[in-house]
Design a protein around this motif. Structure first.
Motif, PDB file in Angstrom:
ATOM      1  N   GLU A  22      -5.885  -6.953   4.311  1.00  0.00           N
ATOM      2  CA  GLU A  22      -5.692  -7.355   3.013  1.00  0.00           C
ATOM      3  C   GLU A  22      -7.077  -6.503   2.408  1.00  0.00           C
ATOM      4  O   GLU A  22      -7.223  -5.765   1.325  1.00  0.00           O
ATOM      5  CB  GLU A  22      -5.725  -8.549   2.443  1.00  0.00           C
ATOM      6  N   ILE A  23      -7.985  -6.812   3.158  1.00  0.00           N
ATOM      7  CA  ILE A  23      -9.552  -6.300   2.682  1.00  0.00           C
ATOM      8  C   ILE A  23      -9.558  -4.881   2.630  1.00  0.00           C
ATOM      9  O   ILE A  23     -10.109  -4.282   2.020  1.00  0.00           O
ATOM     10  CB  ILE A  23     -10.734  -7.084   3.302  1.00  0.00           C
ATOM     11  N   ILE A  24      -9.146  -4.238   3.789  1.00  0.00           N
ATOM     12  CA  ILE A  24      -9.144  -3.134   4.320  1.00  0.00           C
ATOM     13  C   ILE A  24      -8.195  -2.159   3.376  1.00  0.00           C
ATOM     14  O   ILE A  24      -8.719  -1.113   2.703  1.00  0.00           O
ATOM     15  CB  ILE A  24      -8.752  -2.720   5.856  1.00  0.00           C
ATOM     16  N   LEU A  25      -7.018  -2.604   2.924  1.00  0.00           N
ATOM     17  CA  LEU A  25      -6.116  -2.001   2.036  1.00  0.00           C
ATOM     18  C   LEU A  25      -6.763  -2.002   0.744  1.00  0.00           C
ATOM     19  O   LEU A  25      -6.614  -0.783   0.094  1.00  0.00           O
ATOM     20  CB  LEU A  25      -4.879  -2.784   2.025  1.00  0.00           C
ATOM     21  N   ALA A  26      -7.454  -3.058   0.195  1.00  0.00           N
ATOM     22  CA  ALA A  26      -7.921  -3.105  -1.153  1.00  0.00           C
ATOM     23  C   ALA A  26      -9.261  -1.928  -1.194  1.00  0.00           C
ATOM     24  O   ALA A  26      -9.388  -1.405  -2.176  1.00  0.00           O
ATOM     25  CB  ALA A  26      -8.677  -4.415  -1.414  1.00  0.00           C
ATOM     26  N   ALA A  31     -11.089   3.030  -3.333  1.00  0.00           N
ATOM     27  CA  ALA A  31     -11.680   4.470  -2.805  1.00  0.00           C
ATOM     28  C   ALA A  31     -10.845   5.357  -3.597  1.00  0.00           C
ATOM     29  O   ALA A  31     -11.479   6.568  -3.842  1.00  0.00           O
ATOM     30  CB  ALA A  31     -11.497   4.788  -1.513  1.00  0.00           C
ATOM     31  N   GLN A  32      -9.498   5.287  -3.951  1.00  0.00           N
ATOM     32  CA  GLN A  32      -8.832   6.272  -4.617  1.00  0.00           C
ATOM     33  C   GLN A  32      -8.851   5.903  -6.214  1.00  0.00           C
ATOM     34  O   GLN A  32      -8.180   6.821  -6.922  1.00  0.00           O
ATOM     35  CB  GLN A  32      -7.268   5.829  -4.357  1.00  0.00           C
ATOM     36  N   GLY A  33      -9.795   5.151  -6.734  1.00  0.00           N
ATOM     37  CA  GLY A  33     -10.112   5.041  -8.123  1.00  0.00           C
ATOM     38  C   GLY A  33      -9.191   4.083  -8.902  1.00  0.00           C
ATOM     39  O   GLY A  33      -9.092   3.837  -9.984  1.00  0.00           O
ATOM     40  N   GLU A  34      -8.326   3.289  -7.872  1.00  0.00           N
ATOM     41  CA  GLU A  34      -7.256   2.219  -8.488  1.00  0.00           C
ATOM     42  C   GLU A  34      -7.670   0.993  -8.585  1.00  0.00           C
ATOM     43  O   GLU A  34      -7.194   0.096  -7.932  1.00  0.00           O
ATOM     44  CB  GLU A  34      -5.910   2.397  -7.582  1.00  0.00           C
ATOM     45  N   GLU A 176      -4.900   3.537   4.828  1.00  0.00           N
ATOM     46  CA  GLU A 176      -5.371   4.615   4.364  1.00  0.00           C
ATOM     47  C   GLU A 176      -4.169   5.635   3.980  1.00  0.00           C
ATOM     48  O   GLU A 176      -3.728   6.144   2.881  1.00  0.00           O
ATOM     49  CB  GLU A 176      -5.873   5.497   5.325  1.00  0.00           C
ATOM     50  N   LEU A 177      -2.781   5.248   4.885  1.00  0.00           N
ATOM     51  CA  LEU A 177      -1.606   6.047   4.602  1.00  0.00           C
ATOM     52  C   LEU A 177      -0.837   5.376   3.368  1.00  0.00           C
ATOM     53  O   LEU A 177      -0.426   6.063   2.530  1.00  0.00           O
ATOM     54  CB  LEU A 177      -0.508   5.921   5.592  1.00  0.00           C
ATOM     55  N   VAL A 178      -1.062   4.044   3.162  1.00  0.00           N
ATOM     56  CA  VAL A 178      -0.544   3.256   1.926  1.00  0.00           C
ATOM     57  C   VAL A 178      -1.207   3.712   0.636  1.00  0.00           C
ATOM     58  O   VAL A 178      -0.695   4.185  -0.350  1.00  0.00           O
ATOM     59  CB  VAL A 178      -0.549   1.662   2.176  1.00  0.00           C
ATOM     60  N   SER A 179      -2.575   3.873   0.642  1.00  0.00           N
ATOM     61  CA  SER A 179      -3.455   4.275  -0.377  1.00  0.00           C
ATOM     62  C   SER A 179      -2.956   5.515  -0.921  1.00  0.00           C
ATOM     63  O   SER A 179      -3.096   5.946  -2.238  1.00  0.00           O
ATOM     64  CB  SER A 179      -4.981   3.948  -0.112  1.00  0.00           C
ATOM     65  N   GLY A 197       0.508  -3.613  -7.659  1.00  0.00           N
ATOM     66  CA  GLY A 197      -0.498  -4.631  -7.001  1.00  0.00           C
ATOM     67  C   GLY A 197      -0.148  -5.933  -6.916  1.00  0.00           C
ATOM     68  O   GLY A 197      -0.536  -6.395  -5.964  1.00  0.00           O
ATOM     69  N   VAL A 198       0.589  -6.368  -7.639  1.00  0.00           N
ATOM     70  CA  VAL A 198       0.820  -7.821  -7.682  1.00  0.00           C
ATOM     71  C   VAL A 198       1.755  -8.001  -6.875  1.00  0.00           C
ATOM     72  O   VAL A 198       1.793  -9.121  -5.925  1.00  0.00           O
ATOM     73  CB  VAL A 198       1.237  -8.395  -9.258  1.00  0.00           C
ATOM     74  N   ILE A 199       2.933  -7.202  -6.615  1.00  0.00           N
ATOM     75  CA  ILE A 199       4.079  -7.628  -5.587  1.00  0.00           C
ATOM     76  C   ILE A 199       3.800  -6.894  -4.368  1.00  0.00           C
ATOM     77  O   ILE A 199       3.723  -7.229  -3.290  1.00  0.00           O
ATOM     78  CB  ILE A 199       5.423  -7.259  -6.325  1.00  0.00           C
ATOM     79  N   VAL A 200       3.842  -5.717  -4.733  1.00  0.00           N
ATOM     80  CA  VAL A 200       3.831  -4.870  -3.280  1.00  0.00           C
ATOM     81  C   VAL A 200       2.756  -4.835  -2.543  1.00  0.00           C
ATOM     82  O   VAL A 200       2.779  -5.318  -1.197  1.00  0.00           O
ATOM     83  CB  VAL A 200       4.066  -3.205  -3.554  1.00  0.00           C
ATOM     84  N   LEU A 201       1.497  -4.238  -2.886  1.00  0.00           N
ATOM     85  CA  LEU A 201       0.520  -4.534  -2.094  1.00  0.00           C
ATOM     86  C   LEU A 201      -0.071  -5.790  -1.685  1.00  0.00           C
ATOM     87  O   LEU A 201      -0.376  -5.955  -0.583  1.00  0.00           O
ATOM     88  CB  LEU A 201      -0.835  -3.848  -2.801  1.00  0.00           C
ATOM     89  N   ALA A 202       0.124  -6.889  -2.566  1.00  0.00           N
ATOM     90  CA  ALA A 202      -0.038  -8.386  -2.260  1.00  0.00           C
ATOM     91  C   ALA A 202       0.775  -8.825  -1.004  1.00  0.00           C
ATOM     92  O   ALA A 202      -0.025  -9.304  -0.313  1.00  0.00           O
ATOM     93  CB  ALA A 202       0.224  -9.099  -3.528  1.00  0.00           C
ATOM     94  N   LEU A 203       1.948  -8.249  -0.853  1.00  0.00           N
ATOM     95  CA  LEU A 203       2.932  -8.769   0.040  1.00  0.00           C
ATOM     96  C   LEU A 203       2.417  -8.099   1.507  1.00  0.00           C
ATOM     97  O   LEU A 203       2.391  -8.623   2.644  1.00  0.00           O
ATOM     98  CB  LEU A 203       4.291  -8.275  -0.391  1.00  0.00           C
TER      99      LEU A 203
END
Length: 229
Positions: A22-26, A31-34, A176-179, A197-203
């Motif tokens: 989760e931390i790495i994904l965030a 880094a993509q500015g999101e 990195e692929l997801v971002s 963010g709330v649904i997809v990335l959180a899961l």
């Protein structure tokens, strides 16, 4: 690795390393500015693990059992930390709403949103370190989960560390692929960033925690489940 270190440190490893993905994904999404997507991801992660994860774990653990038990002291400590975390998340938002946006001269506001957010982040890190010292050092006997397991047929320490390192590298590559695909996929599907963010990335980020909680609940280790969720 948890079986090598004992139940207290093992529980800490399970909980902390479950959040690595989760931390790495965030970080990659940030880094993509999101930044707003990361805000939503953190909120969704709290909702997902504390409600969905704990609910699924309790249901799964109760199947075939009359009762499951956890320590009141641990639940009280974790509930207090959860309340403090929610307050910390609300504080910068309330400051922005009440002070910054309503100020006649925003330049005269003594503290900026960024400074307040950094201060809150520092307090959260100190709370985390204080929690570690409280549960692993000063009150270790009170907060032990009692989840000792036999050390038969476990991996050697070097193999545990090697697999852990490989899994972390794999999680970083997938993050990195997801971002990189996030904006394009959200636009193609017509999904707002908050939903992503709330649904997809959180899961995606918390699915390992949810699976771990259900797995340990089936083993009747509800103390560890409470710590995870």
């Amino acid at each position: 690795l948890a079986q090598h270190t004992g139940p207290e440190v093992g529980g800490l490893l399970t909980i902390s390393l479950g959040s690595v993905a989760e931390i790495i994904l965030a970080l990659f999404v940030l880094a993509q500015g999101e930044a707003e997507v990361v805000h939503a991801q953190i909120t969704g992660s709290i909702i997902g693990t504390s409600l969905l994860g704990l609910g699924l774990a309790i249901v799964a653990g109760s199947l075939g059992r009359e009762r499951q038990i956890f320590k009141r002291e641990r639940a009280g400590l974790l509930s207090s930390l959860l309340i403090l975390v929610v307050i910390a998340l609300l504080l910068p938002a309330l400051f922005d709403l009440v002070v910054t946006r309503r100020a006649t001269d925003p330049g005269r506001v003594a503290v900026s949103d960024e400074q307040l957010s950094l201060a809150v982040s520092g307090v959260l890190l100190l709370l985390y370190l204080g929690n570690l010292a409280y549960t692993l050092v000063t009150h270790r006997d009170v907060f032990t989960t009692g989840d000792e397991q036999a050390k038969d047929n476990i991996w050697p320490l070097w193999q545990c560390l090697a697999v852990l390192a490989a899994a972390t590298v794999g999680a970083a590559g997938e993050s990195e692929l997801v971002s990189n695909a996030l904006s394009g996929a959200a636009g193609a599907l017509g999904l707002p960033p908050t939903f992503v963010g709330v649904i997809v990335l959180a899961l995606v980020g918390t699915i390992s925690d949810i699976f771990s909680a259900v797995f340990f609940a089936r083993q009747d280790r509800l103390g560890l489940v409470m710590s995870i969720c």
